[in-house]
Design a protein around this motif. Structure first.
Motif, PDB file in Angstrom:
ATOM      1  N   ALA A  23      -1.545   6.746  -5.139  1.00 27.70           N
ATOM      2  CA  ALA A  23      -0.434   5.403  -6.531  1.00 27.70           C
ATOM      3  C   ALA A  23      -1.805   4.632  -6.600  1.00 27.70           C
ATOM      4  O   ALA A  23      -2.165   4.059  -7.378  1.00 27.70           O
ATOM      5  N   GLN A  24      -2.633   4.314  -5.130  1.00 27.33           N
ATOM      6  CA  GLN A  24      -3.702   2.696  -5.488  1.00 27.33           C
ATOM      7  C   GLN A  24      -4.996   3.617  -6.383  1.00 27.33           C
ATOM      8  O   GLN A  24      -5.009   2.972  -7.015  1.00 27.33           O
ATOM      9  N   MET A  25      -4.841   4.613  -5.529  1.00 26.10           N
ATOM     10  CA  MET A  25      -6.084   5.065  -6.420  1.00 26.10           C
ATOM     11  C   MET A  25      -6.063   5.442  -8.317  1.00 26.10           C
ATOM     12  O   MET A  25      -6.782   4.967  -8.505  1.00 26.10           O
ATOM     13  N   ARG A  26      -5.575   6.383  -8.690  1.00 27.73           N
ATOM     14  CA  ARG A  26      -4.800   6.398  -9.463  1.00 27.73           C
ATOM     15  C   ARG A  26      -4.791   5.074 -10.721  1.00 27.73           C
ATOM     16  O   ARG A  26      -4.545   4.884 -11.979  1.00 27.73           O
ATOM     17  N   ALA A  27      -4.364   4.137 -10.179  1.00 27.42           N
ATOM     18  CA  ALA A  27      -4.373   2.800 -10.696  1.00 27.42           C
ATOM     19  C   ALA A  27      -5.355   1.823 -10.836  1.00 27.42           C
ATOM     20  O   ALA A  27      -4.942   0.807 -11.057  1.00 27.42           O
ATOM     21  N   GLY A  28      -6.752   2.612 -10.181  1.00 31.18           N
ATOM     22  CA  GLY A  28      -7.452   1.766 -10.223  1.00 31.18           C
ATOM     23  C   GLY A  28      -7.846   0.998  -9.270  1.00 31.18           C
ATOM     24  O   GLY A  28      -8.906  -0.187  -8.950  1.00 31.18           O
ATOM     25  N   GLN A  29      -7.320   1.113  -8.291  1.00 29.16           N
ATOM     26  CA  GLN A  29      -7.124  -0.639  -7.038  1.00 29.16           C
ATOM     27  C   GLN A  29      -7.878   0.741  -6.165  1.00 29.16           C
ATOM     28  O   GLN A  29      -7.854   1.441  -5.624  1.00 29.16           O
ATOM     29  N   LYS A  30      -8.457  -0.415  -5.248  1.00 26.33           N
ATOM     30  CA  LYS A  30      -8.854  -0.211  -3.897  1.00 26.33           C
ATOM     31  C   LYS A  30      -8.183   0.463  -3.036  1.00 26.33           C
ATOM     32  O   LYS A  30      -6.840  -0.538  -2.728  1.00 26.33           O
ATOM     33  N   PRO A  31      -8.158   1.407  -2.596  1.00 26.69           N
ATOM     34  CA  PRO A  31      -6.684   1.920  -1.646  1.00 26.69           C
ATOM     35  C   PRO A  31      -6.762   0.612   0.012  1.00 26.69           C
ATOM     36  O   PRO A  31      -7.655   0.253  -0.061  1.00 26.69           O
ATOM     37  N   ASP A  32      -6.135   0.738   0.205  1.00 25.00           N
ATOM     38  CA  ASP A  32      -5.082  -0.197   1.445  1.00 25.00           C
ATOM     39  C   ASP A  32      -5.723   0.604   2.804  1.00 25.00           C
ATOM     40  O   ASP A  32      -4.965   1.864   2.880  1.00 25.00           O
ATOM     41  N   MET A  74     -13.036   8.658   5.106  1.00 29.48           N
ATOM     42  CA  MET A  74     -12.706   7.808   5.513  1.00 29.48           C
ATOM     43  C   MET A  74     -11.309   6.609   4.769  1.00 29.48           C
ATOM     44  O   MET A  74     -10.276   7.039   5.299  1.00 29.48           O
ATOM     45  N   VAL A  75     -11.504   6.822   3.638  1.00 28.60           N
ATOM     46  CA  VAL A  75     -10.127   6.043   2.803  1.00 28.60           C
ATOM     47  C   VAL A  75      -9.940   7.601   1.713  1.00 28.60           C
ATOM     48  O   VAL A  75      -8.564   7.949   2.289  1.00 28.60           O
ATOM     49  N   ALA A  76     -10.810   7.442   0.632  1.00 28.15           N
ATOM     50  CA  ALA A  76     -10.525   8.348  -0.364  1.00 28.15           C
ATOM     51  C   ALA A  76     -11.677   8.795  -1.029  1.00 28.15           C
ATOM     52  O   ALA A  76     -12.466   8.341  -1.294  1.00 28.15           O
ATOM     53  N   PRO A  77     -11.992   9.614  -2.097  1.00 21.57           N
ATOM     54  CA  PRO A  77     -13.289   9.912  -2.591  1.00 21.57           C
ATOM     55  C   PRO A  77     -13.129   9.211  -3.131  1.00 21.57           C
ATOM     56  O   PRO A  77     -11.596   8.922  -3.768  1.00 21.57           O
ATOM     57  N   ALA A  78     -14.346   9.280  -4.088  1.00 21.12           N
ATOM     58  CA  ALA A  78     -14.206   8.511  -5.460  1.00 21.12           C
ATOM     59  C   ALA A  78     -13.309   8.612  -6.426  1.00 21.12           C
ATOM     60  O   ALA A  78     -12.338   7.997  -7.059  1.00 21.12           O
ATOM     61  N   ASN A  79     -13.790  10.031  -6.417  1.00 23.16           N
ATOM     62  CA  ASN A  79     -12.596  10.697  -7.517  1.00 23.16           C
ATOM     63  C   ASN A  79     -11.946  11.921  -7.394  1.00 23.16           C
ATOM     64  O   ASN A  79     -12.486  12.393  -6.403  1.00 23.16           O
ATOM     65  N   LEU A  80     -10.953  11.069  -7.282  1.00 28.10           N
ATOM     66  CA  LEU A  80      -9.450  12.291  -6.399  1.00 28.10           C
ATOM     67  C   LEU A  80      -9.040  12.895  -7.521  1.00 28.10           C
ATOM     68  O   LEU A  80      -9.155  13.282  -8.801  1.00 28.10           O
ATOM     69  N   PRO A  81      -9.519  13.995  -6.764  1.00 24.57           N
ATOM     70  CA  PRO A  81      -8.929  15.571  -7.543  1.00 24.57           C
ATOM     71  C   PRO A  81      -7.435  15.810  -7.554  1.00 24.57           C
ATOM     72  O   PRO A  81      -7.010  14.898  -7.043  1.00 24.57           O
ATOM     73  N   LYS A 128     -21.231   9.524  -1.273  1.00 25.75           N
ATOM     74  CA  LYS A 128     -19.339  10.360  -1.941  1.00 25.75           C
ATOM     75  C   LYS A 128     -18.807  10.137  -0.741  1.00 25.75           C
ATOM     76  O   LYS A 128     -17.440   9.207  -1.326  1.00 25.75           O
ATOM     77  N   GLY A 129     -19.303   8.998   0.114  1.00 20.73           N
ATOM     78  CA  GLY A 129     -18.270   8.676   0.899  1.00 20.73           C
ATOM     79  C   GLY A 129     -17.736   9.425   2.382  1.00 20.73           C
ATOM     80  O   GLY A 129     -16.659   9.071   2.456  1.00 20.73           O
ATOM     81  N   VAL A 130     -18.686  10.617   2.323  1.00 20.28           N
ATOM     82  CA  VAL A 130     -18.197  11.274   3.508  1.00 20.28           C
ATOM     83  C   VAL A 130     -18.267  10.831   4.598  1.00 20.28           C
ATOM     84  O   VAL A 130     -18.871  10.870   4.959  1.00 20.28           O
ATOM     85  N   ASP A 131     -17.271  11.014   5.109  1.00 19.52           N
ATOM     86  CA  ASP A 131     -17.516   9.914   7.042  1.00 19.52           C
ATOM     87  C   ASP A 131     -17.676  11.162   7.731  1.00 19.52           C
ATOM     88  O   ASP A 131     -18.401  10.711   9.094  1.00 19.52           O
ATOM     89  N   ILE A 144       3.295   9.188   7.423  1.00 18.25           N
ATOM     90  CA  ILE A 144       2.340   9.768   7.270  1.00 18.25           C
ATOM     91  C   ILE A 144       2.422  10.451   5.600  1.00 18.25           C
ATOM     92  O   ILE A 144       1.201   9.845   5.119  1.00 18.25           O
ATOM     93  N   ILE A 145       3.048  10.807   5.232  1.00 17.54           N
ATOM     94  CA  ILE A 145       2.855  11.405   4.209  1.00 17.54           C
ATOM     95  C   ILE A 145       3.551  10.240   3.151  1.00 17.54           C
ATOM     96  O   ILE A 145       2.908   9.522   1.571  1.00 17.54           O
ATOM     97  N   PRO A 146       4.366   9.181   2.839  1.00 17.09           N
ATOM     98  CA  PRO A 146       4.329   7.850   2.359  1.00 17.09           C
ATOM     99  C   PRO A 146       3.359   7.115   2.562  1.00 17.09           C
ATOM    100  O   PRO A 146       3.081   6.442   0.751  1.00 17.09           O
ATOM    101  N   GLY A 147       2.494   7.038   3.337  1.00 20.94           N
ATOM    102  CA  GLY A 147       1.500   6.019   3.173  1.00 20.94           C
ATOM    103  C   GLY A 147       0.317   7.033   2.055  1.00 20.94           C
ATOM    104  O   GLY A 147      -0.401   6.161   2.281  1.00 20.94           O
ATOM    105  N   GLN A 148       0.435   8.052   2.608  1.00 17.78           N
ATOM    106  CA  GLN A 148      -0.714   8.883   2.162  1.00 17.78           C
ATOM    107  C   GLN A 148      -0.146   8.871  -0.170  1.00 17.78           C
ATOM    108  O   GLN A 148      -1.181   8.770  -0.369  1.00 17.78           O
ATOM    109  N   LYS A 149       0.617   9.178  -0.357  1.00 17.67           N
ATOM    110  CA  LYS A 149       1.144   8.449  -1.479  1.00 17.67           C
ATOM    111  C   LYS A 149       0.778   7.285  -2.341  1.00 17.67           C
ATOM    112  O   LYS A 149       0.750   6.719  -2.702  1.00 17.67           O
ATOM    113  N   LYS A 150       0.597   6.483  -1.264  1.00 18.67           N
ATOM    114  CA  LYS A 150      -0.174   4.982  -1.662  1.00 18.67           C
ATOM    115  C   LYS A 150      -0.772   4.260  -2.062  1.00 18.67           C
ATOM    116  O   LYS A 150      -1.380   4.329  -2.890  1.00 18.67           O
TER     117      LYS A 150
END
Length: 392
Positions: free
Chosen positions: A213-222, A70-77, A49-52, A204-210
């Protein structure tokens, strides 16, 4: 504002501020502790699942198993809890309290003519606000120039924190030469607190929101957003205890009334950093007793250095209560007379003076906190007279 309503505003804002500080600093301390206690998962399903890192804990009769990706789960709740209102409300309630107590009463609380003769109260108010802004400007410049690598990643935090330390020392010196001692301590603490809330609000918060947003758009998170958020979160860890001691110390006149009060403030904040070093390393399984020794040495040195020097004794006539009443009439009754006496302390009759003798000695002689900013011009000779009376 009516003094009665002002007292209520003071109480309620202070209460709100303390509650939100506990929530914010408590959450910050918990997550630093959590990060330092996570272990690499052994179960294959967690690795898949990508748990670090994960942790098992027990509290309140229940078992908890927090897991960090490490970055985010594959399936974001869809249901995510955000930790930011604790920070925002801490700053907003603190700034509101600063306005009510200091900016709206600058002539008494912000200005001490013995320190600096401001031409007008609005000038002192403007200068106090500039401190809050300049702290963030200097800190951001340090992060962008010293805290990043050539490719935009996270760089050397040590250089950033060293630059902030130099700024804090300079700001402490300048604030203590521009404002009343109590206000100066608070302004330096508020400057650091503004940096901390800025980290939450702008990084911190804007970075998490970006990332989301990348994950919801199907992109790989930076990963850079997580790295920068982590960097600013670590910085906030080091700023927390210096801010707390700056805020608490301004309630003790013996500290902010000292002739070298800026050094007193800097040493107290340095001791706070040393204490935090111990706990951060302790979370990693290392007992940094050197940090404890440093904190104790700083505090012990400060206590010895600031200790009142014994006065030369000689044959002096006893001080009469009439003499003390004459001094109180000139220097104290503006705030301590009648039913509206500040803090309920009345000094407008002989019985009240005797009843409050210990408090008078502590506030007027030991801490030199009263009269507030010496607004009524009590002389050293008058303090000595009151001191002799209190010790008779």
């Amino acid at each position: 504002m009516d003094i009665y309503l002002l007292d209520w505003a003071n109480l309620l804002l202070r209460w709100l501020h303390v509650i939100t500080v506990i929530a914010w600093i408590g959450a910050s301390f918990y997550f630093v502790w959590l990060d330092n206690h996570l272990t690499k998962p052994q179960a294959e399903d967690l690795k898949a699942k990508g748990v670090d890192g994960e942790l098992w804990a027990v509290h309140g009769g229940g078992f908890y198993n927090p897991q960090k990706y490490m970055v985010a789960p594959a399936n974001l709740p869809q249901d995510l809890h955000w930790f930011y209102w604790e920070s925002y409300w801490t700053w907003m309630s603190g700034f509101a309290l600063f306005i009510v107590l200091y900016l709206c009463n600058a002539g008494q609380m912000l200005i001490d003519p013995r320190v600096f003769a401001w031409g007008a109260a609005w000038q002192a108010v403007a200068a106090a606000l500039v401190f809050l802004v300049m702290g963030t400007v200097v800190y951001e410049a340090a992060c962008h120039t010293l805290g990043r690598t050539a490719d935009g990643g996270v760089g050397n935090d040590g250089r950033v924190l060293a630059a902030v330390a130099v700024f804090v020392v300079a700001a402490s010196w300048l604030a203590c030469h521009l404002f009343a001692g109590r206000a100066a301590f608070l302004i330096v603490g508020a400057t650091l607190a503004t940096m901390m809330t800025g980290n939450v609000a702008h990084w911190i918060i804007p970075g998490q929101k970006k990332v989301i947003a990348q994950m919801r758009a199907g992109q790989k998170p930076d990963p850079v957003y997580g790295q920068r958020g982590k960097q600013r979160s670590v910085h906030n860890t080091w700023f927390g205890l210096p801010v707390l001691i700056a805020m608490l110390s301004n309630h003790y006149g013996m500290l902010y009334q000292h002739a070298q009060n800026w050094i007193v403030l800097c040493v107290l904040m340095a001791a706070g950093v040393a204490v935090r070093v111990f706990f951060v390393k302790r979370h990693k399984g290392v007992n940094s007793w050197g940090a404890v020794a440093l904190a104790l040495a700083l505090l012990a040195g400060l206590i010895v250095w600031m200790a009142p020097r014994p006065q030369a004794s000689g044959a002096v006539a006893p001080v009469t209560l009439d003499q003390v009443q004459a001094v109180a009439g000139q220097r104290c009754l503006a705030c301590h007379a009648g039913e509206l006496a500040q803090k309920g302390v009345r000094l407008d009759n002989a019985e009240a003076l005797v009843a409050h003798k210990a408090q008078i000695y502590q506030q007027v002689i030991v801490q030199r906190a009263m009269p507030l900013n010496n607004a009524t011009g009590m002389t050293d000779e008058e303090r000595a007279l009151v001191g002799r009376w209190a010790q008779q």
